[in-house]
Design a protein around this motif. Structure first.
Motif, PDB file in Angstrom:
ATOM      1  N   THR A 102       0.831  -1.198   0.000  1.00 44.23           N
ATOM      2  CA  THR A 102       0.000   0.000   0.000  1.00 44.23           C
ATOM      3  C   THR A 102       0.869   1.252   0.000  1.00 44.23           C
ATOM      4  O   THR A 102       2.066   1.195   0.220  1.00 44.23           O
ATOM      5  CB  THR A 102      -0.908   0.042   1.250  1.00 44.23           C
ATOM      6  OG1 THR A 102      -0.076   0.196   2.386  1.00 44.23           O
ATOM      7  CG2 THR A 102      -1.753  -1.199   1.380  1.00 44.23           C
ATOM      8  N   SER A 112       0.262  -3.152   9.462  1.00 41.55           N
ATOM      9  CA  SER A 112      -0.336  -2.089   8.654  1.00 41.55           C
ATOM     10  C   SER A 112       0.416  -0.774   8.857  1.00 41.55           C
ATOM     11  O   SER A 112       0.111  -0.006   9.781  1.00 41.55           O
ATOM     12  CB  SER A 112      -1.809  -1.905   9.031  1.00 41.55           C
ATOM     13  OG  SER A 112      -2.517  -3.121   8.964  1.00 41.55           O
ATOM     14  N   ASP A 158      -2.068  -6.650   6.061  1.00 42.42           N
ATOM     15  CA  ASP A 158      -2.115  -5.190   6.031  1.00 42.42           C
ATOM     16  C   ASP A 158      -3.529  -4.702   5.758  1.00 42.42           C
ATOM     17  O   ASP A 158      -4.036  -4.819   4.647  1.00 42.42           O
ATOM     18  CB  ASP A 158      -1.152  -4.674   4.956  1.00 42.42           C
ATOM     19  CG  ASP A 158      -1.075  -3.166   4.888  1.00 42.42           C
ATOM     20  OD1 ASP A 158      -1.743  -2.480   5.689  1.00 42.42           O
ATOM     21  OD2 ASP A 158      -0.339  -2.669   4.020  1.00 42.42           O
ATOM     22  N   ARG A 186      -4.671  -2.071   2.856  1.00 41.57           N
ATOM     23  CA  ARG A 186      -5.199  -2.378   1.517  1.00 41.57           C
ATOM     24  C   ARG A 186      -6.678  -2.040   1.456  1.00 41.57           C
ATOM     25  O   ARG A 186      -7.164  -1.491   0.475  1.00 41.57           O
ATOM     26  CB  ARG A 186      -4.957  -3.845   1.167  1.00 41.57           C
ATOM     27  CG  ARG A 186      -3.471  -4.178   1.048  1.00 41.57           C
ATOM     28  CD  ARG A 186      -3.238  -5.613   0.693  1.00 41.57           C
ATOM     29  NE  ARG A 186      -3.703  -6.443   1.808  1.00 41.57           N
ATOM     30  CZ  ARG A 186      -3.841  -7.760   1.758  1.00 41.57           C
ATOM     31  NH1 ARG A 186      -3.594  -8.410   0.647  1.00 41.57           N
ATOM     32  NH2 ARG A 186      -4.246  -8.431   2.799  1.00 41.57           N
ATOM     33  N   GLU A 232      -7.081   1.771   1.554  1.00 44.85           N
ATOM     34  CA  GLU A 232      -6.793   2.340   0.232  1.00 44.85           C
ATOM     35  C   GLU A 232      -7.995   2.193  -0.698  1.00 44.85           C
ATOM     36  O   GLU A 232      -8.349   3.111  -1.424  1.00 44.85           O
ATOM     37  CB  GLU A 232      -5.570   1.643  -0.351  1.00 44.85           C
ATOM     38  CG  GLU A 232      -5.006   2.301  -1.578  1.00 44.85           C
ATOM     39  CD  GLU A 232      -3.703   1.628  -1.982  1.00 44.85           C
ATOM     40  OE1 GLU A 232      -3.737   0.803  -2.914  1.00 44.85           O
ATOM     41  OE2 GLU A 232      -2.672   1.920  -1.355  1.00 44.85           O
TER      42      GLU A 232
END
Length: 125
Positions: A2, A34, A105, A108, A111
């Motif tokens: 990301t 993350s 994470d 993602r 995003e």
């Protein structure tokens, strides 16, 4: 991978089904996996929970959602996560139930939400 844009993890707890150690483990796993995670908000109340990691921002359920009727169905109180009193304004937020396990994470998903607001929610500014 990301772009690690800042986002917020939102959790909610009441009652005795889950404890502080469980909340802390979810938050720690999310932070570890993350890189874009900026804040963790725990909606609780009416008083802060003991044993919660100090980097977790504890906020009480807003008064409207703190009514007994909201806590009877196990999900209605969670509507508080959409309140301006709970989440940082303008930041993408990811909500996880406390029975979730973080294995990757979450950025993602953040995003995706940032690109497509209908995929989740972005609190009002």
């Amino acid at each position: 991978m990301t772009t690690a844009k800042p986002w917020c993890l939102v959790l909610a707890i009441w009652g005795q089904a889950y404890g502080s150690a469980h909340v802390n483990e979810i938050a720690r796993a999310a932070r570890r996996l993350s890189p874009g995670l900026r804040d963790v908000v725990l909606v609780t109340g009416p008083h802060p929970r003991e044993g919660i990691d100090p980097d977790i921002w504890q906020v009480p359920f807003p008064a409207f959602f703190a009514q007994p009727a909201f806590f009877g169905g196990r999900y209605r109180a969670k509507l508080a996560i959409f309140s301006r009193e709970v989440v940082p304004p303008g930041r993408v937020c990811i909500y996880l139930d406390l029975d979730s396990v973080v294995t990757g994470d979450l950025g993602r998903s953040a995003e995706l939400i940032a690109k497509t607001p209908l995929a989740g929610f972005v609190p009002p500014i």
